[in-house]
Design an enzyme around this catalytic site. Sequence first.
Site, PDB file in Angstrom:
ATOM      1  N   SER A  72       0.859  -1.172   0.000  1.00  0.00           N
ATOM      2  CA  SER A  72       0.000   0.000   0.000  1.00  0.00           C
ATOM      3  C   SER A  72       0.898   1.226   0.000  1.00  0.00           C
ATOM      4  CB  SER A  72      -0.926  -0.054   1.213  1.00  0.00           C
ATOM      5  OG  SER A  72      -1.813   1.034   1.203  1.00  0.00           O
ATOM      6  N   HIS A 125      -2.877  -1.419  -2.993  1.00  0.00           N
ATOM      7  CA  HIS A 125      -3.949  -0.428  -2.820  1.00  0.00           C
ATOM      8  C   HIS A 125      -3.783   0.651  -3.876  1.00  0.00           C
ATOM      9  CE1 HIS A 125      -4.542  -1.604   1.679  1.00  0.00           C
ATOM     10  NE2 HIS A 125      -4.972  -2.525   0.823  1.00  0.00           N
ATOM     11  N   ASP A 131      -4.512  -4.077   6.372  1.00  0.00           N
ATOM     12  CA  ASP A 131      -4.826  -5.038   5.323  1.00  0.00           C
ATOM     13  C   ASP A 131      -3.614  -5.942   5.088  1.00  0.00           C
ATOM     14  OD1 ASP A 131      -6.390  -6.271   3.425  1.00  0.00           O
ATOM     15  OD2 ASP A 131      -5.965  -4.810   1.847  1.00  0.00           O
TER      16      ASP A 131
END
Lengths: 202, 282
Positions: free
Chosen positions: A19, A46, A139
């Site tokens: 991310s 992401h 995540d």
Amino acid sequence: MFSRYKVSGKYRAVVIGGSAGSFQGINKILAELPKEFPLPVFMCLHRLKHVRNGFVEALSIKSSKPVVEPYDKETIKRGQIYLAPANYHMSIELGNSIALSTEEMENNSRPAIDYTFETAAYVFRDKLVGILLSGANKDGAYGMMRIKQKGGLTIVQDPEESAINAMPNAALAQTKVDMILKVDQIIEFLLELDRACKMSQL
Amino acid sequence: MSIELDIEITDIRRLTDLIKDKYGYDFKDYAMSSFRRRIKRVIDIYKFKTVDKLIQVLDTTPTFFEEFISEITVNVTEMFRDPTFWRILKEQIIPNIILNHDRISIWHAGCSSGEEVLSMVIMLHEMGFLEKAKIMATDIDTAIINKAKTAAIPLKNMELNQKNYTSAFGSEGGQPLNLKKYFRDVGQESVFDKSLLQNVTYRKHDLVQGSVFSKFDLVLCRNVMIYFNQTLQNAVLAKLHESMFKYGYLAIGSKESLIWCDIANKFIVVNNEEKIYKKIKD
């Protein structure tokens, strides 16, 4: 040949999650990945949910081979690098294919790393390598736990090196991962994995 | 490490067998990874802990089945999802259909909470074609159809819906287009003008078991077949094909593809980026 990571040749796939702050590391990994790398690589990064174009092109510029955003039910090819498309979760489906989903966001993300990791762990079990890089939320932590539970190999980017270390730290807090590595070491590991898998397929 | 519930394929088979026997719905050919995760989700929501418990409740509590369907189906959607798709629809597809026969029949297959239907009627209204349209919208989930009929959209989604709308159709007379003229806010929802739905029929229909019921100029089935395996995708595509007039249009999701399907040769690609196809053979 010198073996630092004692990598087995049993692995069938690699999943990578990242991310915020992971783009540079991903670029470096993709640039150094051998052209003939024998395993499929599934990346869930992401990204802006409503920007469909541009990201895969940006990743492909420095990559040793093209990165593709798969279609739903696309057959998995050895050595192909896949990127989860914008606004879809990407999963590994039984029968050697990829499936996409527009289900609820997870950890405020679609695509969610947990989604890709969990389904990959379910299908590849102990033949999966999971790599989690820099990022700003949790995540991937659940996904790494599932990979570990299924006997797969878990690698987290060293939080010291991560631009944003929330994601590596969340995974480390939840799971006793196999290795904590810097990006350069992850590349060394992947080169060793490349050799080990090619050896075992001879 | 906490021990996670592992749902095995045999568990899923037992579950789909029971549902088939008892309720007549066939989930056997749903895509395994998403279906397994939906099952896990139901078990978590209702705190069943095991697949056996879920099977037992489904077996003994028929009233639970509709709730189960609502939780299993995916109802995440947006108005004007993929704005560029809507622009192509407005500039090319709809004008082409109207040009040929001055009427337009549309089927939203798997309409969920109705965001796509609302987008369609607003676009047709703005084109001056709403009176010419006959729209059928179907879904497997009765609860979500009842929701769609209310034309109420959660307030929290409106920023995105507005953004998609502006990005699809831009501005008019120097002013960015605004959805506000079509709804008023009531509590936590934006309630759209019901007259927009005057030519829309909402009906329960299961793409898997349901039969072909009419023919259409345009069928939208976007991000629905991704929840099916390839066997079922083939079967459903055959039904969609049969539900289309020759030279009618089919729209699927931006990351879906027909190229692996048995009857792909009965379609041509009209727009590959937006995944719009035209039926060229019966």
